[in-house]
Design a protein around this motif. Sequence first.
Motif, PDB file in Angstrom:
ATOM      1  N   THR A 130       0.859  -1.192   0.000  1.00 26.65           N
ATOM      2  CA  THR A 130       0.000   0.000   0.000  1.00 26.65           C
ATOM      3  C   THR A 130       0.897   1.245   0.000  1.00 26.65           C
ATOM      4  OG1 THR A 130      -0.076  -0.240   2.360  1.00 26.65           O
ATOM      5  CG2 THR A 130      -1.979  -1.058   1.136  1.00 26.65           C
ATOM      6  N   THR A 155       2.993   4.976  -3.368  1.00 26.12           N
ATOM      7  CA  THR A 155       3.878   4.518  -4.446  1.00 26.12           C
ATOM      8  C   THR A 155       3.208   3.569  -5.457  1.00 26.12           C
ATOM      9  OG1 THR A 155       5.731   4.796  -2.947  1.00 26.12           O
ATOM     10  CG2 THR A 155       6.126   3.455  -4.902  1.00 26.12           C
ATOM     11  N   LEU A 179       0.866  -6.901   2.496  1.00 25.87           N
ATOM     12  CA  LEU A 179       1.977  -6.849   3.452  1.00 25.87           C
ATOM     13  C   LEU A 179       1.549  -6.531   4.869  1.00 25.87           C
ATOM     14  CD1 LEU A 179       4.587  -4.682   1.516  1.00 25.87           C
ATOM     15  CD2 LEU A 179       4.961  -7.019   2.320  1.00 25.87           C
ATOM     16  N   TYR A 228      -5.741  -0.204   5.251  1.00 29.34           N
ATOM     17  CA  TYR A 228      -5.127  -0.677   4.015  1.00 29.34           C
ATOM     18  C   TYR A 228      -6.091  -1.587   3.256  1.00 29.34           C
ATOM     19  CZ  TYR A 228      -0.578   1.368   5.157  1.00 29.34           C
ATOM     20  OH  TYR A 228       0.464   2.232   5.410  1.00 29.34           O
ATOM     21  N   GLY A 244       7.091  -1.107  -1.600  1.00 26.48           N
ATOM     22  CA  GLY A 244       7.564   0.274  -1.586  1.00 26.48           C
ATOM     23  C   GLY A 244       8.708   0.334  -0.586  1.00 26.48           C
ATOM     24  N   GLY A 248       7.308  -3.242   3.988  1.00 27.80           N
ATOM     25  CA  GLY A 248       6.130  -3.560   4.773  1.00 27.80           C
ATOM     26  C   GLY A 248       6.117  -2.530   5.889  1.00 27.80           C
ATOM     27  N   PHE A 249       5.980  -2.980   7.123  1.00 28.27           N
ATOM     28  CA  PHE A 249       6.173  -2.064   8.249  1.00 28.27           C
ATOM     29  C   PHE A 249       7.312  -2.581   9.122  1.00 28.27           C
ATOM     30  CE2 PHE A 249       1.854   0.181   8.137  1.00 28.27           C
ATOM     31  CZ  PHE A 249       2.415   1.443   7.969  1.00 28.27           C
ATOM     32  N   ASN A 251       3.421   9.186   7.474  1.00 29.44           N
ATOM     33  CA  ASN A 251       2.083   8.720   7.078  1.00 29.44           C
ATOM     34  C   ASN A 251       0.953   9.548   7.683  1.00 29.44           C
ATOM     35  OD1 ASN A 251       3.269   6.792   5.531  1.00 29.44           O
ATOM     36  ND2 ASN A 251       2.916   5.097   6.930  1.00 29.44           N
ATOM     37  N   LYS A 258      12.919   9.615  -1.235  1.00 29.18           N
ATOM     38  CA  LYS A 258      13.310   8.199  -1.133  1.00 29.18           C
ATOM     39  C   LYS A 258      14.766   7.976  -1.558  1.00 29.18           C
ATOM     40  CE  LYS A 258       9.222   6.985   0.200  1.00 29.18           C
ATOM     41  NZ  LYS A 258       8.221   6.233  -0.508  1.00 29.18           N
TER      42      LYS A 258
HETATM   43  C1  GLP Z   1       4.000   2.481   4.572  1.00 31.81           C
HETATM   44  C2  GLP Z   1       3.726   1.077   4.037  1.00 31.81           C
HETATM   45  C3  GLP Z   1       4.859   0.611   3.153  1.00 31.81           C
HETATM   46  C4  GLP Z   1       5.163   1.671   2.123  1.00 31.81           C
HETATM   47  C5  GLP Z   1       5.623   2.928   2.815  1.00 31.81           C
HETATM   48  C6  GLP Z   1       5.935   4.045   1.849  1.00 31.81           C
HETATM   49  O1  GLP Z   1       4.791   2.492   5.677  1.00 31.81           O
HETATM   50  N1  GLP Z   1       3.543   0.134   5.075  1.00 31.81           N
HETATM   51  O2  GLP Z   1       4.498  -0.609   2.531  1.00 31.81           O
HETATM   52  O3  GLP Z   1       6.167   1.214   1.246  1.00 31.81           O
HETATM   53  O4  GLP Z   1       4.574   3.362   3.661  1.00 31.81           O
HETATM   54  O5  GLP Z   1       4.793   4.800   1.578  1.00 31.81           O
HETATM   55  P1  GLP Z   1       4.585   5.715   0.345  1.00 31.81           P
HETATM   56  O6  GLP Z   1       4.486   4.820  -0.840  1.00 31.81           O
HETATM   57  O7  GLP Z   1       3.292   6.440   0.588  1.00 31.81           O
HETATM   58  O8  GLP Z   1       5.765   6.623   0.275  1.00 31.81           O
END
Ligand code: GLP
Length: 260
Positions: A36, A39, A66, A80, A132, A140-141, A165, A202
């Motif tokens: 999620t 990305t 994930l 999610y 991502g 994941g987390f 987030n 990133k």
């Molecule tokens: C969260 C998700 C990850 C994701 C990351 C990056 O923490 N658990 O799976 O890769 O955020 O988020 P974004 O794609 O919004 O930068």
Amino acid sequence: MEIIIQPTPDDACCIAARIIARQIQTKPDSVLGLATGSTPVLLYRELVRMHREEGLDFSRVTTFNLDEYIGLPPNHPQSYNRFMHENLFDGINIPRERIHIPDGVTNDIPGFCAKYEQDIVDAGGIDIQVLGIGTDGHVGFNEPSSSLASRTRIKTLTPRTLADNARFFDNPNAQPHHVITMGIGTIMESRRILMLAFGSNKAEAIAAAMEGPITSMMPASILQMHPSVHVLLDEEAAGKLERDYYYRWVFDNKPDWQKH
Ligand code: GLP
């Protein structure tokens, strides 16, 4: 590891979608691991387009997500589960019973996590895992200091991830601090991995994970130990890679049979 640098997230997501489509066409009962965050949104949009316009068939595909926030029910706007339905599942023909997303409101977290692991095994293992990356290198987390052999379990988010987030939550007090996430060991058992990263925020994590030492302080660095990883980046996320010239040269000089 194959590092592919593209001009825009759209270009990178089209390549990722083609890799997934080929997987499903070759093996219609493929098992996909899904991520999620902002990305993969364009990737999911392209898969929905391929389903609608080109007949890409998800009817025998199984998915495992994930992670999920603990305390958010499936229909919560920031869960999610809801994200996946809005961005992918509602637009493709995947049967509901083939979708697996960690249950954020289970009252037996260890029991749920053990069953999630078993469900992945029973489904035959994950063929392609989409990932991502967090600005601190989490996948994941799995936050920095997560065991590189970890399995699906509860994790506590770092202040940095909570801040990253927070934009998804109108009310900061509603943002859970705990999650269920597949472990790094779980992710590493996938047959192939597709990591996506876009934007200059990133770049540091990507450079450290791809070109730095393997360490639990940078969880994504473990991908260096996986035999089949594609890392799809836009120019900004690739901005701090030292060997970017080499990755571009490899991509531009692929034999025809290896082109994406
Ligand atoms: C969260 C998700 C990850 C994701 C990351 C990056 O923490 N658990 O799976 O890769 O955020 O988020 P974004 O794609 O919004 O930068």
